[in-house]
Design an enzyme around this catalytic site. Structure first.
Site, PDB file in Angstrom:
ATOM      1  N   ASP A 278      45.216  39.633  43.828  1.00  0.00           N
ATOM      2  CA  ASP A 278      46.133  38.848  42.991  1.00  0.00           C
ATOM      3  C   ASP A 278      46.913  39.744  42.032  1.00  0.00           C
ATOM      4  O   ASP A 278      48.104  39.526  41.790  1.00  0.00           O
ATOM      5  CB  ASP A 278      45.351  37.806  42.184  1.00  0.00           C
ATOM      6  CG  ASP A 278      44.861  36.650  43.043  1.00  0.00           C
ATOM      7  OD1 ASP A 278      45.378  36.482  44.163  1.00  0.00           O
ATOM      8  OD2 ASP A 278      43.954  35.919  42.598  1.00  0.00           O
TER       9      ASP A 278
ATOM     10  N   ASP B 209      39.364  39.224  45.381  1.00  0.00           N
ATOM     11  CA  ASP B 209      40.420  38.223  45.225  1.00  0.00           C
ATOM     12  C   ASP B 209      41.284  38.532  44.003  1.00  0.00           C
ATOM     13  O   ASP B 209      42.518  38.512  44.079  1.00  0.00           O
ATOM     14  CB  ASP B 209      39.795  36.835  45.090  1.00  0.00           C
ATOM     15  CG  ASP B 209      40.841  35.735  44.981  1.00  0.00           C
ATOM     16  OD1 ASP B 209      41.474  35.416  45.997  1.00  0.00           O
ATOM     17  OD2 ASP B 209      41.033  35.203  43.867  1.00  0.00           O
ATOM     18  N   HIS B 210      40.646  38.824  42.879  1.00  0.00           N
ATOM     19  CA  HIS B 210      41.397  39.144  41.661  1.00  0.00           C
ATOM     20  C   HIS B 210      42.193  40.438  41.836  1.00  0.00           C
ATOM     21  O   HIS B 210      43.317  40.557  41.328  1.00  0.00           O
ATOM     22  CB  HIS B 210      40.444  39.280  40.470  1.00  0.00           C
ATOM     23  CG  HIS B 210      39.856  37.985  40.014  1.00  0.00           C
ATOM     24  ND1 HIS B 210      40.596  36.822  39.904  1.00  0.00           N
ATOM     25  CD2 HIS B 210      38.592  37.663  39.624  1.00  0.00           C
ATOM     26  CE1 HIS B 210      39.816  35.844  39.476  1.00  0.00           C
ATOM     27  NE2 HIS B 210      38.602  36.325  39.300  1.00  0.00           N
TER      28      HIS B 210
ATOM     29  N   ASP C 235      45.269  32.629  49.767  1.00  0.00           N
ATOM     30  CA  ASP C 235      44.574  32.956  48.523  1.00  0.00           C
ATOM     31  C   ASP C 235      43.754  31.767  48.021  1.00  0.00           C
ATOM     32  O   ASP C 235      42.717  31.946  47.380  1.00  0.00           O
ATOM     33  CB  ASP C 235      45.598  33.373  47.462  1.00  0.00           C
ATOM     34  CG  ASP C 235      44.942  33.833  46.170  1.00  0.00           C
ATOM     35  OD1 ASP C 235      44.021  34.666  46.237  1.00  0.00           O
ATOM     36  OD2 ASP C 235      45.345  33.355  45.089  1.00  0.00           O
TER      37      ASP C 235
ATOM     38  N   GLU D 200      34.961  37.591  44.681  1.00  0.00           N
ATOM     39  CA  GLU D 200      35.775  37.253  43.517  1.00  0.00           C
ATOM     40  C   GLU D 200      36.550  38.468  43.022  1.00  0.00           C
ATOM     41  O   GLU D 200      37.738  38.376  42.701  1.00  0.00           O
ATOM     42  CB  GLU D 200      34.891  36.712  42.392  1.00  0.00           C
ATOM     43  CG  GLU D 200      35.688  36.293  41.165  1.00  0.00           C
ATOM     44  CD  GLU D 200      34.822  35.800  40.023  1.00  0.00           C
ATOM     45  OE1 GLU D 200      35.347  35.689  38.896  1.00  0.00           O
ATOM     46  OE2 GLU D 200      33.629  35.535  40.247  1.00  0.00           O
TER      47      GLU D 200
ATOM     48  N   ASN E  33      37.109  37.591  52.654  1.00  0.00           N
ATOM     49  CA  ASN E  33      37.898  38.738  52.195  1.00  0.00           C
ATOM     50  C   ASN E  33      38.992  39.110  53.190  1.00  0.00           C
ATOM     51  O   ASN E  33      40.035  39.647  52.804  1.00  0.00           O
ATOM     52  CB  ASN E  33      36.996  39.949  51.949  1.00  0.00           C
ATOM     53  CG  ASN E  33      36.164  39.793  50.689  1.00  0.00           C
ATOM     54  OD1 ASN E  33      36.376  38.868  49.907  1.00  0.00           O
ATOM     55  ND2 ASN E  33      35.208  40.682  50.490  1.00  0.00           N
TER      56      ASN E  33
END
Length: 355
Positions: free
Chosen positions: A112, A108-109, A87, A105, A40
């Protein structure tokens, strides 16, 4: 969010560039990361780099119609490349250290979804699309729809799918645009190339065609039915239901932008796109959480008060200064997004700790 901790990541990657060379490059890059570096943290550093480089570019190109020094475009291209690399390797670092989790996850999203706004601004600044009527807003709409549609299809199928031309290819197109501008200058985009059409119109037209094909692919997947009962989503809801939150993003901002009696949104297009992007980001993050937790997607979100306030201001003949209200709504939208993301991460982390 009760089932968020039970989520297992599932993806299919057929991206052309990923398979050709990028996966090998990223596999090599991740070996330089110490084992103690949290995945992270890698994601966050990438987001910060992307943010900083875009802020520098926006300082020179606030209305997306100005030209900046060459080094500014170079640093933006480098920032996007570093973001893309970080990323890509955060997940590899997670698997390498055995720390893969739904929290990673989700984080990350979330990053993004915010970076997608910055990437959109990058290409608009580089091609001076602020000089094109509705140019920046059109690109912003396409960007939001594509990002949302990708996760919409995931909500239906339970699997994130990357096509032949996907995120990596799109990011390299933006990097190429930034490098082209750095080398030849922003005025080159207004040069007439074929049949009197400016270069930027040609590039934007090709990009729109690719985007429409991509969105069409997502819609085909969505309309083919989900993995739930009777072709429903992973949550057992209609595959068409996410259309309503998407319309809650697009329609209000389209009305606000189109019905304004002043040029405030063009003069402050960066601020407008940031506000629009924040609403799109939070709505998409809700969709991501709905997929990961296999739960129903909420129809209402308090972040919608931002575009609603701008709409009501127009309806009641501008009792508030549009620019000042836009600033307030943008700040409110990002506070709402930050609070939501913090809450979601905290809940996810707590549930992971219980398992």
């Amino acid at each position: 969010m009760k089932r968020l901790g039970e989520h297992k990541y599932s993806a299919v990657d057929t991206s052309w560039l990923d398979e050709l060379c990028m996966k090998k490059f990223w596999d090599k890059c991740v070996t330089f990361c110490p084992m103690w570096v949290a995945p992270n943290l890698i994601t966050l550093v990438g987001l910060i780099i992307n943010l900083c480089t875009v802020l520098i570019l926006s300082a020179y190109c606030y209305t997306a119609s100005e030209s900046a020094p060459s080094w500014v475009y170079f640093q933006a291209a480098l920032g996007l490349f570093l973001y893309q690399t970080l990323d890509a390797i955060d997940g590899k670092q997670a698997r390498r250290t055995g720390s893969s989790s739904p929290l990673g996850e989700l984080f990350d999203h979330g990053c993004d979804s915010v970076s997608q706004v910055f990437v959109t601004l990058n290409v608009c600044y580089a091609m001076t699309l602020g000089a094109v009527p509705n140019g920046v807003f059109l690109i912003s709409i396409i960007s939001v729809i594509m990002f949302f549609a990708a996760h919409w299809s995931t909500y239906c199928t339970g699997q994130l799918r990357f096509s032949k031309f996907d995120v990596t290819e799109a990011q390299w197109m933006v990097i190429s645009v930034l490098l082209f501008t750095a080398i030849f200058g922003a005025p080159m985009w207004s040069a007439e190339i074929i049949f009197g059409f400016q270069l930027r119109y040609i590039v934007v037209s090709v990009s729109l065609i690719i985007s429409i094909i991509q969105i069409g692919g997502y819609l085909k997947t969505i309309l083919s039915g989900g993995v739930g009962k009777n072709g429903s989503t992973v949550a057992g809801t209609s595959v068409l239901f996410p259309l309503f939150p998407l319309l809650m993003i697009i329609l209000p901002f389209a009305m606000i932008y189109g019905k304004s009696n002043s040029s405030v949104y063009d003069d402050h297009i960066t601020l407008f796109v940031l506000c629009f992007g924040a609403v799109g980001s939070k709505t998409t993050n809700r969709l991501v959480i709905a997929h990961m937790s296999k739960s129903e997607l909420p129809l209402w979100d308090w972040i919608y008060l931002a575009p609603l306030a701008l709409m009501l201001n127009q309806y009641y003949n501008y009792p508030f200064n549009e620019y000042h209200l836009l600033i307030g709504c943008t700040v409110y939208a990002y506070i709402s997004l930050l609070i939501f993301c913090t809450y979601a991460m905290t809940r996810c982390d707590r549930r992971r700790g219980r398992t």
